[in-house]
Design a protein around this motif. Structure first.
Motif, PDB file in Angstrom:
ATOM      1  N   UNK A  99       0.982  -1.204   0.120  1.00  0.00           N
ATOM      2  CA  UNK A  99       0.042   0.083  -0.260  1.00  0.00           C
ATOM      3  C   UNK A  99       0.652   1.233   0.204  1.00  0.00           C
ATOM      4  N   UNK A 100       0.476   2.195  -0.984  1.00  0.00           N
ATOM      5  CA  UNK A 100       1.295   3.465  -1.031  1.00  0.00           C
ATOM      6  C   UNK A 100       1.243   4.066   0.393  1.00  0.00           C
ATOM      7  N   UNK A 101       2.256   4.769   0.689  1.00  0.00           N
ATOM      8  CA  UNK A 101       2.195   5.596   1.915  1.00  0.00           C
ATOM      9  C   UNK A 101       2.437   7.182   1.732  1.00  0.00           C
ATOM     10  N   UNK A 102       2.978   7.557   0.498  1.00  0.00           N
ATOM     11  CA  UNK A 102       3.117   8.883   0.215  1.00  0.00           C
ATOM     12  C   UNK A 102       1.844   9.493  -0.304  1.00  0.00           C
ATOM     13  N   UNK A 103       1.476  10.752   0.122  1.00  0.00           N
ATOM     14  CA  UNK A 103       0.366  11.343  -0.233  1.00  0.00           C
ATOM     15  C   UNK A 103       0.188  11.290  -1.851  1.00  0.00           C
ATOM     16  N   UNK A 104      -0.783  11.158  -2.277  1.00  0.00           N
ATOM     17  CA  UNK A 104      -0.837  11.385  -3.994  1.00  0.00           C
ATOM     18  C   UNK A 104      -2.457  11.860  -4.475  1.00  0.00           C
ATOM     19  N   UNK A 105      -2.322  12.876  -5.263  1.00  0.00           N
ATOM     20  CA  UNK A 105      -3.758  13.289  -5.679  1.00  0.00           C
ATOM     21  C   UNK A 105      -4.005  13.155  -7.196  1.00  0.00           C
TER      22      UNK A 105
END
Length: 165
Positions: free
Chosen positions: A1-7
């Motif tokens: 699961x990705x942990x960096x914020x992404x928009x």
């Protein structure tokens, strides 16, 4: 699961929806003949691709895993509804008239502040929302400038009045 914020990019759109149906002809009678989508192509005898305005397809209909099947039971997971955005309030009024003239039952009609919506079910029990968005500058905002949606009854007679303008 990705942990960096992404928009997700602002220009991203939902391209199409693909629905499992029990009877392809019955589904086409609803989406093509009642709602007015154009049949773009048949994919063998068990799938059809339909669209508005000549796009390759906005809706795929298939019986690959569902021929003769039944709708999912209430209170189960799955698609809540497919939302179809109409360009103008007058266009929404026109489809409301068409639905009424055909004797097809609405499940509901709501004013959400940002939009006005008609709700119905297709022959397989899939929810369908037909709506138009108000211009963004008319959307209700709170004190911080954030959108505040609500659900109020939609005045269908007022909506149908668009056809007389």
């Amino acid at each position: 699961m990705a942990t960096e914020k992404y928009t997700i990019p602002a220009q991203t759109r939902i391209g199409h929806v693909h629905l499992k149906v029990a009877d392809l002809d019955r589904a086409l009678a609803f989406y093509r003949d009642l709602l007015g989508f154009e049949l773009m192509m048949m994919y063998g005898p068990d799938a059809a691709f339909i669209s508005a305005g000549g796009y390759h397809h906005h809706i795929g209909l298939n019986t690959w895993y569902s021929k003769g099947g039944t709708p999912p039971p209430p209170r189960s997971t799955g698609l809540f509804h497919t939302a179809i955005l109409y360009p103008t309030r007058k266009d929404l009024a026109a489809i409301l008239k068409r639905i009424r003239d055909a004797g097809y039952r609405l499940d509901g009609a709501s004013d959400h502040g940002v939009s006005e919506a008609l709700y119905l079910s297709d022959p397989d029990g899939n929810g369908v929302e037909l709506y138009w968005d108000r211009p963004k500058e008319e959307w209700p905002l709170d004190e911080e400038g954030k959108v505040t949606m609500y659900t109020q009854p939609l005045d269908l007679q007022d909506l149908l009045g668009e056809l007389e303008k």
